[in-house]
Write an enzyme that holds these catalytic residues in place. Sequence first.
Site, PDB file in Angstrom:
ATOM      1  N   HIS A  94       0.843  -1.207   0.000  1.00  0.00           N
ATOM      2  CA  HIS A  94       0.000   0.000   0.000  1.00  0.00           C
ATOM      3  C   HIS A  94       0.875   1.253   0.000  1.00  0.00           C
ATOM      4  CE1 HIS A  94      -2.898   3.065   1.142  1.00  0.00           C
ATOM      5  NE2 HIS A  94      -2.203   3.322   2.233  1.00  0.00           N
ATOM      6  N   ASP A 102       7.009  21.356 -26.554  1.00  0.00           N
ATOM      7  CA  ASP A 102       6.979  20.013 -25.979  1.00  0.00           C
ATOM      8  C   ASP A 102       8.021  19.965 -24.872  1.00  0.00           C
ATOM      9  OD1 ASP A 102       6.929  17.131 -25.536  1.00  0.00           O
ATOM     10  OD2 ASP A 102       6.034  16.970 -27.524  1.00  0.00           O
ATOM     11  N   TRP A 123       6.964   0.110   4.043  1.00  0.00           N
ATOM     12  CA  TRP A 123       7.499   0.845   2.880  1.00  0.00           C
ATOM     13  C   TRP A 123       8.878   1.421   3.156  1.00  0.00           C
ATOM     14  CZ3 TRP A 123       9.054   5.795   1.516  1.00  0.00           C
ATOM     15  CH2 TRP A 123       8.887   6.783   2.482  1.00  0.00           C
ATOM     16  N   SER A 133      13.043   5.895 -13.651  1.00  0.00           N
ATOM     17  CA  SER A 133      11.944   6.630 -14.280  1.00  0.00           C
ATOM     18  C   SER A 133      11.827   8.042 -13.699  1.00  0.00           C
ATOM     19  CB  SER A 133      10.639   5.856 -14.074  1.00  0.00           C
ATOM     20  OG  SER A 133       9.543   6.658 -14.361  1.00  0.00           O
ATOM     21  N   SER A 134      11.858   8.143 -12.374  1.00  0.00           N
ATOM     22  CA  SER A 134      11.732   9.465 -11.741  1.00  0.00           C
ATOM     23  C   SER A 134      12.885  10.371 -12.129  1.00  0.00           C
ATOM     24  CB  SER A 134      11.750   9.335 -10.218  1.00  0.00           C
ATOM     25  OG  SER A 134      10.642   8.641  -9.786  1.00  0.00           O
ATOM     26  N   HIS A 164      13.320  12.075   3.536  1.00  0.00           N
ATOM     27  CA  HIS A 164      12.693  13.344   3.887  1.00  0.00           C
ATOM     28  C   HIS A 164      12.512  14.286   2.693  1.00  0.00           C
ATOM     29  CE1 HIS A 164      10.411  15.514   6.670  1.00  0.00           C
ATOM     30  NE2 HIS A 164      10.855  16.592   6.067  1.00  0.00           N
ATOM     31  N   GLU A 169      12.029  13.297  -0.162  1.00  0.00           N
ATOM     32  CA  GLU A 169      10.922  12.625  -0.858  1.00  0.00           C
ATOM     33  C   GLU A 169       9.561  13.145  -0.380  1.00  0.00           C
ATOM     34  OE1 GLU A 169      10.558  10.556  -3.269  1.00  0.00           O
ATOM     35  OE2 GLU A 169       8.536   9.789  -2.958  1.00  0.00           O
ATOM     36  N   TYR A 226       8.864  16.092   0.541  1.00  0.00           N
ATOM     37  CA  TYR A 226       8.587  17.383  -0.101  1.00  0.00           C
ATOM     38  C   TYR A 226       8.413  17.239  -1.601  1.00  0.00           C
ATOM     39  CZ  TYR A 226       9.474  19.058   4.489  1.00  0.00           C
ATOM     40  OH  TYR A 226       9.385  19.243   5.837  1.00  0.00           O
ATOM     41  N   SER A 239      -1.891  27.089  -5.460  1.00  0.00           N
ATOM     42  CA  SER A 239      -1.725  28.535  -5.670  1.00  0.00           C
ATOM     43  C   SER A 239      -2.497  28.998  -6.905  1.00  0.00           C
ATOM     44  CB  SER A 239      -0.242  28.878  -5.836  1.00  0.00           C
ATOM     45  OG  SER A 239       0.479  28.451  -4.717  1.00  0.00           O
ATOM     46  N   HIS A 275      14.862  13.399  12.180  1.00  0.00           N
ATOM     47  CA  HIS A 275      13.661  13.487  13.034  1.00  0.00           C
ATOM     48  C   HIS A 275      12.765  12.261  12.852  1.00  0.00           C
ATOM     49  CE1 HIS A 275      11.452  15.974   9.701  1.00  0.00           C
ATOM     50  NE2 HIS A 275      11.222  14.700   9.545  1.00  0.00           N
ATOM     51  N   HIS A 276      13.078  11.428  11.856  1.00  0.00           N
ATOM     52  CA  HIS A 276      12.359  10.158  11.721  1.00  0.00           C
ATOM     53  C   HIS A 276      12.951   9.103  12.653  1.00  0.00           C
ATOM     54  CE1 HIS A 276      10.095  11.381   8.097  1.00  0.00           C
ATOM     55  NE2 HIS A 276      11.167  12.108   7.848  1.00  0.00           N
ATOM     56  N   THR A 320       6.516  27.303   5.494  1.00  0.00           N
ATOM     57  CA  THR A 320       5.201  26.701   5.250  1.00  0.00           C
ATOM     58  C   THR A 320       4.100  27.631   5.738  1.00  0.00           C
ATOM     59  OG1 THR A 320       6.288  24.597   5.688  1.00  0.00           O
ATOM     60  CG2 THR A 320       3.909  24.545   5.436  1.00  0.00           C
ATOM     61  N   LYS A 371       3.412  30.295   3.273  1.00  0.00           N
ATOM     62  CA  LYS A 371       2.575  29.860   2.160  1.00  0.00           C
ATOM     63  C   LYS A 371       1.097  29.851   2.552  1.00  0.00           C
ATOM     64  CE  LYS A 371       4.120  27.278  -1.008  1.00  0.00           C
ATOM     65  NZ  LYS A 371       4.805  28.192  -1.922  1.00  0.00           N
ATOM     66  N   ARG A 397       1.477   1.311  15.218  1.00  0.00           N
ATOM     67  CA  ARG A 397       1.143   1.105  13.813  1.00  0.00           C
ATOM     68  C   ARG A 397       1.673  -0.248  13.354  1.00  0.00           C
ATOM     69  NH1 ARG A 397       5.620   4.884  10.676  1.00  0.00           N
ATOM     70  NH2 ARG A 397       4.655   4.018   8.821  1.00  0.00           N
TER      71      ARG A 397
END
Lengths: 527, 190
Positions: A78, A107, A143, A171-172, A255, A257, A259, A270, A304-305, A330, A333, A452
């Site tokens: 998932h 293009d 994950w 790919s990314s 991390h 990732e 963002y 926006s 922080h993870h 943040t 924004k 979890r």
Amino acid sequence: MSAVIENHHDDHHHGPAKGLTRWLYTTNHKDIGTLYLWFSFAMFLIGGAMALVIRAELFQPGMQIVEPEFYNQMITLHGLIMIFGGVMPAFVGLANWLVPMMIGAPDMALPRMNNLSFWILPFAFFILLSSLFMDGGAPNFGWTFYAPLSTTYAPPSVTFFIFSVHIMGASSIMGAINVVVTIMNMRAPGVTLMKMPLFVWSWLITAYLLIAVMPVLAGAVTMMLMDIHFGTSFFNAAGGGDPVLFQHIFWFFGHPEVYIMILPAFGIVSHIIETFSRKQLFGYSSMVWAMLSIAILSFVVWAHHMFTVGLPLAAELFFMWATMLIAVPTGVKVFNWVATMFKGSLTFETPMLFAIAFVVLFTIGGLSGLMLAIVPADFQYHDTYFVVAHFHYVLVPGAIFSIMAAVYYWIPKWSGNMYDERLGKLHFWLSFIGVNVTFFPQHFIGLAGMPRRYPDYALQFADWNMVSSVGAFLFGVSQILFLFIVVKTVMGGKKATDQVWEGARGLEWTVASPAPYHTFTTPPKVD
Amino acid sequence: MNPEAKKTLRRLVIAVPLMFAFGFALVPLYNVFCEVTGINGKVFQSDNAEKLVIEDGRPLGLQFISTNNENMPWTFKPSEDVMTISTGKYYTATFYVKNTTNKTMTAQAVPSVAPSNAAAHLKKLECFCFEQQELKPGEDALLPVRLLVSDELPENIENIILSYTIFDVTEYDDEAVAQHMHEEHHEMEH
């Protein structure tokens, strides 16, 4: 931004090829954008079905539906499918459709690589999903695939997982390189950096993040591969390695990732808030600087993870303060979005509803993130449902709501037809209620101590889990409605005007609806 | 494609393998960082702790913990659970180890120190953890660790825990691993 279009040069251009090979061989940014979007929708439904297996199992305490081993495979797949198959390809699809049109380019800069970067994705996910049918089952280590769970104790299918991550990464990276080269070199005359639409800015920054961290992820899985098959000991303590090192490398990727999955959403929201407030966006340049500072800070907050792995006090303090610092840009924004709406002539079409819900619910997710940033509090919250609630609030009503908002906002331009506003609003309200009923109670059960990633739980968590499961099924079913609305719009409906929305600005609204197969073959003039 | 775009492309394409290499560079960087800061509870061999020897050190509790990793069947335990020591003096502690199986096995002990900021002040002259142990079926041994705790240990630390986890490395018993462990322990000679 206004533009004068000369679109009378179509005589020597051809429309799309016919049949299946059109999609297989296409190098057209709009075709590839469409492929990405449909692919991510398919992955969203598959990953969503897995989420419903999880929520069905958690509907009541005790084991009801699946084996614990299969439950672990579901949570792993998932997460991987939603992140790498759902959110990221959806944003790449939007970038393909919109970036060239927004900057007045004909293009993407590297059309063939564009084709390649899409067409390797289905193979990556075919490999990943096929592991469900292998001996020992699919990857079951979450994950985040922490070593040694993903090395010493992994099922044999972990090797297929590693290769699929390599392909997704390739790919990314190709997608990101394409976006950067396009934006840096193919802007129409007059589209200076500080005149670029914010979606383009958000993707430029995202693409740089991708190029910086996807290779690190590839390195991490390569080290796993070597530990598993070639006798190295990167993460094996017996051979002098260190499992905590895995977490450092993983979150150095992980991390930024996070963002990568939210910056394009900032861009989308926006545009939508600006359009439906019928005002110029408040604080354009501060929006750009905020995104840049968020991107830079994302490289210095990874630990922080891992507050509970036994970091020294100085490191815990540094990562706590650095994390909290991100709340500043943040907050800028969120302030700008609210200030744009302030005294605007607001209307609440479906994209605007999703965008406003984004601002409110993403902010809730951001605030629980601040709570998690507090080291002593995190010692209690770590690996509880509070964390699950936090990242689902920033990803579902954050990233995914922004993608849905984008689809409603731009689908008249893509298909030439207006979607059904009544159904769109129904979809919004069902999703909005569903997402909150699903994830808000998870804050409570998390604070009460439910960990979890377990298929069963103590009795005191039963009520809120049941509520959460009901919400999940409501949210899940309402996405079938979304599919129906999209198909219905593509098949027909009220014709859209070129500008589509009264307050819409930007080059993409100056071309015909639906957007011709080739746009801006001669650059537009921009004042 | 225009030359400017080619230049951008070239830079980005170079950045990708560089970042891939950076991922791998994090491995030695991590070890160096842990050594320099003395965090992560990693203890390295030190040859010249002589200048740290003092007469009137402060008293300190030193506790030993032994853990068997996974299915490691050997008996492995400290001879004494707790020692009262004073800073700036040499002590020798021993661990009893016995191969309880009927085949020859090789083991590697991996140390860790808590609290982690004590690790930099714990100096080991000898440690069984610096090499692998091979024991025949039923064979046993007393493994020594000779250590000194520097008086520069932070004041608030009154107890140190020295923990060893013993791993079965019979399968891993190749030169590469041995070499790796050897290098790591000698990088940190002060």
